[in-house]
Design an enzyme around this catalytic site. Structure first.
Site, PDB file in Angstrom:
ATOM      1  N   GLY A  50      -5.669 106.704 -64.603  1.00 39.27           N
ATOM      2  CA  GLY A  50      -6.009 105.637 -64.465  1.00 39.27           C
ATOM      3  C   GLY A  50      -7.125 105.978 -63.049  1.00 39.27           C
ATOM      4  O   GLY A  50      -7.371 104.898 -62.628  1.00 39.27           O
TER       5      GLY A  50
ATOM      6  N   ASN B 293      -4.686 103.361 -54.754  1.00 40.71           N
ATOM      7  CA  ASN B 293      -4.513 101.922 -55.030  1.00 40.71           C
ATOM      8  C   ASN B 293      -4.072 101.316 -53.848  1.00 40.71           C
ATOM      9  O   ASN B 293      -3.064 101.848 -53.020  1.00 40.71           O
ATOM     10  CB  ASN B 293      -3.591 101.378 -56.232  1.00 40.71           C
ATOM     11  CG  ASN B 293      -4.239 101.857 -57.460  1.00 40.71           C
ATOM     12  OD1 ASN B 293      -5.315 102.482 -57.432  1.00 40.71           O
ATOM     13  ND2 ASN B 293      -3.515 101.748 -58.474  1.00 40.71           N
TER      14      ASN B 293
ATOM     15  N   HIS C  31      -4.968 105.605 -49.668  1.00 41.14           N
ATOM     16  CA  HIS C  31      -6.042 104.911 -48.998  1.00 41.14           C
ATOM     17  C   HIS C  31      -5.550 103.698 -48.287  1.00 41.14           C
ATOM     18  O   HIS C  31      -6.418 102.475 -48.156  1.00 41.14           O
ATOM     19  CB  HIS C  31      -7.088 104.437 -50.248  1.00 41.14           C
ATOM     20  CG  HIS C  31      -7.648 105.684 -50.813  1.00 41.14           C
ATOM     21  ND1 HIS C  31      -8.220 105.671 -52.074  1.00 41.14           N
ATOM     22  CD2 HIS C  31      -8.012 106.841 -50.219  1.00 41.14           C
ATOM     23  CE1 HIS C  31      -8.899 106.988 -52.104  1.00 41.14           C
ATOM     24  NE2 HIS C  31      -8.493 107.609 -51.251  1.00 41.14           N
TER      25      HIS C  31
HETATM   26  C1  BJW Z   1      -7.680 103.141 -67.104  1.00 40.67           C
HETATM   27  C2  BJW Z   1      -7.629 101.793 -67.492  1.00 40.67           C
HETATM   28  C3  BJW Z   1      -5.867 101.829 -68.043  1.00 40.67           C
HETATM   29  C4  BJW Z   1      -9.430 101.567 -66.885  1.00 40.67           C
HETATM   30  N1  BJW Z   1      -5.230 102.653 -68.056  1.00 40.67           N
HETATM   31  N2  BJW Z   1      -6.746 104.151 -67.207  1.00 40.67           N
HETATM   32  C5  BJW Z   1     -16.573 116.422 -51.285  1.00 40.67           C
HETATM   33  C6  BJW Z   1     -17.372 116.230 -52.311  1.00 40.67           C
HETATM   34  C7  BJW Z   1     -18.356 115.152 -52.401  1.00 40.67           C
HETATM   35  C8  BJW Z   1     -18.057 114.152 -51.499  1.00 40.67           C
HETATM   36  C9  BJW Z   1     -17.006 114.024 -50.579  1.00 40.67           C
HETATM   37  C10 BJW Z   1     -16.508 115.037 -50.607  1.00 40.67           C
HETATM   38  N3  BJW Z   1     -15.489 114.916 -49.464  1.00 40.67           N
HETATM   39  C11 BJW Z   1     -15.695 113.716 -49.199  1.00 40.67           C
HETATM   40  C12 BJW Z   1     -16.545 113.099 -49.661  1.00 40.67           C
HETATM   41  C13 BJW Z   1     -17.099 111.733 -49.385  1.00 40.67           C
HETATM   42  C14 BJW Z   1     -16.377 110.773 -50.023  1.00 40.67           C
HETATM   43  C15 BJW Z   1     -16.555 110.907 -51.842  1.00 40.67           C
HETATM   44  O1  BJW Z   1     -15.524 111.359 -52.176  1.00 40.67           O
HETATM   45  N4  BJW Z   1     -17.712 110.540 -52.294  1.00 40.67           N
HETATM   46  C16 BJW Z   1     -17.835 110.331 -53.696  1.00 40.67           C
HETATM   47  C17 BJW Z   1     -17.934 109.345 -54.431  1.00 40.67           C
HETATM   48  C18 BJW Z   1     -18.863 111.582 -53.759  1.00 40.67           C
HETATM   49  N5  BJW Z   1     -14.893 110.756 -49.655  1.00 40.67           N
HETATM   50  C19 BJW Z   1     -14.588 110.376 -48.409  1.00 40.67           C
HETATM   51  O2  BJW Z   1     -15.554 109.760 -47.567  1.00 40.67           O
HETATM   52  C20 BJW Z   1     -12.887 110.272 -48.099  1.00 40.67           C
HETATM   53  N6  BJW Z   1     -13.084 110.740 -46.944  1.00 40.67           N
HETATM   54  C21 BJW Z   1     -13.102 111.872 -46.674  1.00 40.67           C
HETATM   55  O3  BJW Z   1     -12.941 112.891 -47.526  1.00 40.67           O
HETATM   56  O4  BJW Z   1     -12.945 112.263 -45.218  1.00 40.67           O
HETATM   57  C22 BJW Z   1     -13.360 113.554 -44.781  1.00 40.67           C
HETATM   58  C23 BJW Z   1     -13.392 113.352 -43.286  1.00 40.67           C
HETATM   59  C24 BJW Z   1     -12.564 114.102 -42.641  1.00 40.67           C
HETATM   60  C25 BJW Z   1     -12.611 114.174 -41.020  1.00 40.67           C
HETATM   61  C26 BJW Z   1     -13.026 113.264 -40.454  1.00 40.67           C
HETATM   62  C27 BJW Z   1     -13.738 112.338 -41.165  1.00 40.67           C
HETATM   63  C28 BJW Z   1     -13.838 112.351 -42.585  1.00 40.67           C
HETATM   64  C29 BJW Z   1     -12.463 108.560 -48.060  1.00 40.67           C
HETATM   65  C30 BJW Z   1     -12.638 108.215 -49.645  1.00 40.67           C
HETATM   66  C31 BJW Z   1     -11.963 106.596 -49.383  1.00 40.67           C
HETATM   67  C32 BJW Z   1     -12.229 105.958 -50.851  1.00 40.67           C
HETATM   68  N7  BJW Z   1     -12.105 104.646 -50.645  1.00 40.67           N
HETATM   69  C33 BJW Z   1     -11.993 103.759 -51.535  1.00 40.67           C
HETATM   70  C34 BJW Z   1     -11.531 102.203 -51.085  1.00 40.67           C
HETATM   71  C35 BJW Z   1     -10.122 101.995 -50.535  1.00 40.67           C
HETATM   72  C36 BJW Z   1     -10.155 100.535 -50.053  1.00 40.67           C
HETATM   73  C37 BJW Z   1     -10.152  99.536 -50.928  1.00 40.67           C
HETATM   74  O5  BJW Z   1      -9.478  99.516 -52.210  1.00 40.67           O
HETATM   75  O6  BJW Z   1     -11.081  98.758 -50.801  1.00 40.67           O
HETATM   76  O7  BJW Z   1     -10.673 103.826 -52.389  1.00 40.67           O
HETATM   77  S1  BJW Z   1     -13.439 103.602 -52.961  1.00 40.67           S
HETATM   78  C38 BJW Z   1     -12.568 103.284 -54.020  1.00 40.67           C
HETATM   79  O8  BJW Z   1     -12.516 104.840 -54.872  1.00 40.67           O
HETATM   80  C39 BJW Z   1     -11.135 103.138 -53.991  1.00 40.67           C
HETATM   81  C40 BJW Z   1     -10.328 103.908 -54.740  1.00 40.67           C
HETATM   82  O9  BJW Z   1      -8.735 104.376 -54.568  1.00 40.67           O
HETATM   83  C41 BJW Z   1     -11.052 105.322 -55.214  1.00 40.67           C
HETATM   84  C42 BJW Z   1     -10.909 105.949 -56.469  1.00 40.67           C
HETATM   85  O10 BJW Z   1     -11.466 104.872 -57.523  1.00 40.67           O
HETATM   86  P1  BJW Z   1     -10.379 105.122 -58.740  1.00 40.67           P
HETATM   87  O11 BJW Z   1      -9.044 104.759 -58.402  1.00 40.67           O
HETATM   88  O12 BJW Z   1     -10.389 106.233 -59.505  1.00 40.67           O
HETATM   89  O13 BJW Z   1     -10.972 103.979 -59.566  1.00 40.67           O
HETATM   90  P2  BJW Z   1     -12.169 104.009 -60.554  1.00 40.67           P
HETATM   91  O14 BJW Z   1     -12.714 102.517 -60.740  1.00 40.67           O
HETATM   92  O15 BJW Z   1     -13.231 104.690 -60.057  1.00 40.67           O
HETATM   93  O16 BJW Z   1     -11.805 104.421 -61.676  1.00 40.67           O
HETATM   94  C43 BJW Z   1     -10.726 103.783 -62.651  1.00 40.67           C
HETATM   95  C44 BJW Z   1     -10.423 104.638 -63.770  1.00 40.67           C
HETATM   96  O17 BJW Z   1      -9.446 103.985 -64.727  1.00 40.67           O
HETATM   97  C45 BJW Z   1     -11.504 104.948 -64.856  1.00 40.67           C
HETATM   98  O18 BJW Z   1     -11.414 106.385 -65.208  1.00 40.67           O
HETATM   99  C46 BJW Z   1     -11.230 104.242 -66.223  1.00 40.67           C
HETATM  100  O19 BJW Z   1     -11.601 104.891 -67.255  1.00 40.67           O
HETATM  101  C47 BJW Z   1      -9.743 104.090 -66.038  1.00 40.67           C
HETATM  102  N8  BJW Z   1      -9.034 102.986 -66.536  1.00 40.67           N
HETATM  103  N9  BJW Z   1      -8.455 100.930 -67.663  1.00 40.67           N
HETATM  104  C48 BJW Z   1      -5.707 103.817 -67.594  1.00 40.67           C
HETATM  105  N10 BJW Z   1      -5.825 100.272 -68.681  1.00 40.67           N
END
Ligand code: BJW
Ligand code: ZN
Length: 248
Positions: free
Chosen positions: A186, A101, A118
């Protein structure tokens, strides 16, 4: 709940704990998650906004999204889940809170050992001179520019395709290897590399506990799944531990 007491017993015996949190932990503070209901903003998916390409193409659109979120976060307060994690920190000799977050609510709740992998929505970075600073204006002027060189500012967060800070990633690795118990709270566990942290810890011997109302791709790999909102489960877990200074 029997499962909750099993996890409490596990924590009672642990000295080194790691936690990974995601947007779900702030949901009960009124901050929308990325992939749940309300994850869309003006018909755009986060995957189409949180990228350097989106910012290059339409910085105004991306800044409007961040400005909207900054406004919500400025009004938000840490919820009982954040507060329980801050209180848990004092119970272990080694406790690292890794968060995806960018809202800063863990620190506001009192957590100290926090790794914000992040970045922070309250920091801006100049695309031209690289100047990095805190900027809490809400609303922020769109488009915001650098006071030193006039260059375009961007949020200091990690977008898709961008590398995580290697220093923070190393802190994460060390915490995961040390951890005897790891909590995943979460997070949808779909964004890498964070989605793999639990498995790294498990490979190094940690017991894995998921806290989420909904199953994730990691649920079947977890040793325990506590199904429910973090704002209820985490305080219940804290309450199930022996109270500090509580005698027998
Ligand atoms: C509750 C609840 C309650 C609801 N209590 N729970 C390997 C395989 C495949 C793809 C890749 C890979 N490696 C890299 C990639 C690409 C990419 C990626 O992962 N893509 C996938 C989507 C497939 N990753 C990247 O690009 C990352 N970089 C990287 O790996 O670089 C390599 C590199 C090396 C060297 C040079 C260059 C590159 C970077 C990822 C950055 C993600 N950024 C974001 C935005 C951040 C800024 C912002 O906030 O605006 O991060 S995207 C967004 O998703 C944000 C979040 O932190 C992140 C994760 O989301 P999160 O927190 O899990 O939220 P949700 O909404 O998905 O889920 C919420 C959950 O809560 C749900 O499960 C609900 O059920 C639950 N919930 N209410 C508890 N009350
Ligand atoms: Zn500048």
């Amino acid at each position: 709940m029997a499962m909750l007491h099993n996890v409490a017993r596990l924590l009672q015996q642990a000295r080194r704990v790691a936690v990974l949190t995601g947007a779900g932990v702030s949901q009960e503070s009124g901050v929308p998650t990325f992939r749940g209901p309300g994850g869309l903003w003006r018909q755009h998916r986060p995957e189409d906004l949180a990228t350097p390409e989106a910012f290059a193409k339409d910085p105004r659109l991306v800044w409007e999204w961040y400005d909207w979120r900054r406004g919500l976060i400025a009004e938000a307060r840490p919820n009982p889940g954040h507060l329980a994690l801050a209180a848990l920190e004092d119970r272990f000799e080694d406790f690292t809170l890794i968060t995806q977050n960018v809202d800063g609510l863990h620190r506001r709740a009192g957590s100290r050992q926090v790794v914000e992998i992040h970045g922070s929505i309250w920091e801006v970075r100049c695309l031209d001179c690289g100047d990095l600073r805190e900027d809490r204006r809400a609303p922020i002027p769109i488009l915001p520019t650098c006071s030193l060189c006039g260059g375009l500012l961007r949020p200091n967060v990690v977008w898709f395709g961008e590398a995580l800070d290697p220093v923070r990633l190393e802190q994460v690795r060390e915490a995961l290897v040390r951890a005897q118990v790891m909590l995943l709270a979460g997070t949808s566990a779909v964004v890498q590399p964070a989605a793999a942290f639990g498995l790294w810890a498990q490979q190094a011997g940690a017991v894995l506990v998921e806290i989420n109302p909904v199953p994730t791709p990691l649920s079947l790999r977890c040793d325990y799944v506590l199904k429910g909102p973090a704002g209820e489960i985490l305080p219940a877990l804290l309450a199930a531990l022996p109270q500090p200074g509580g005698g027998l």
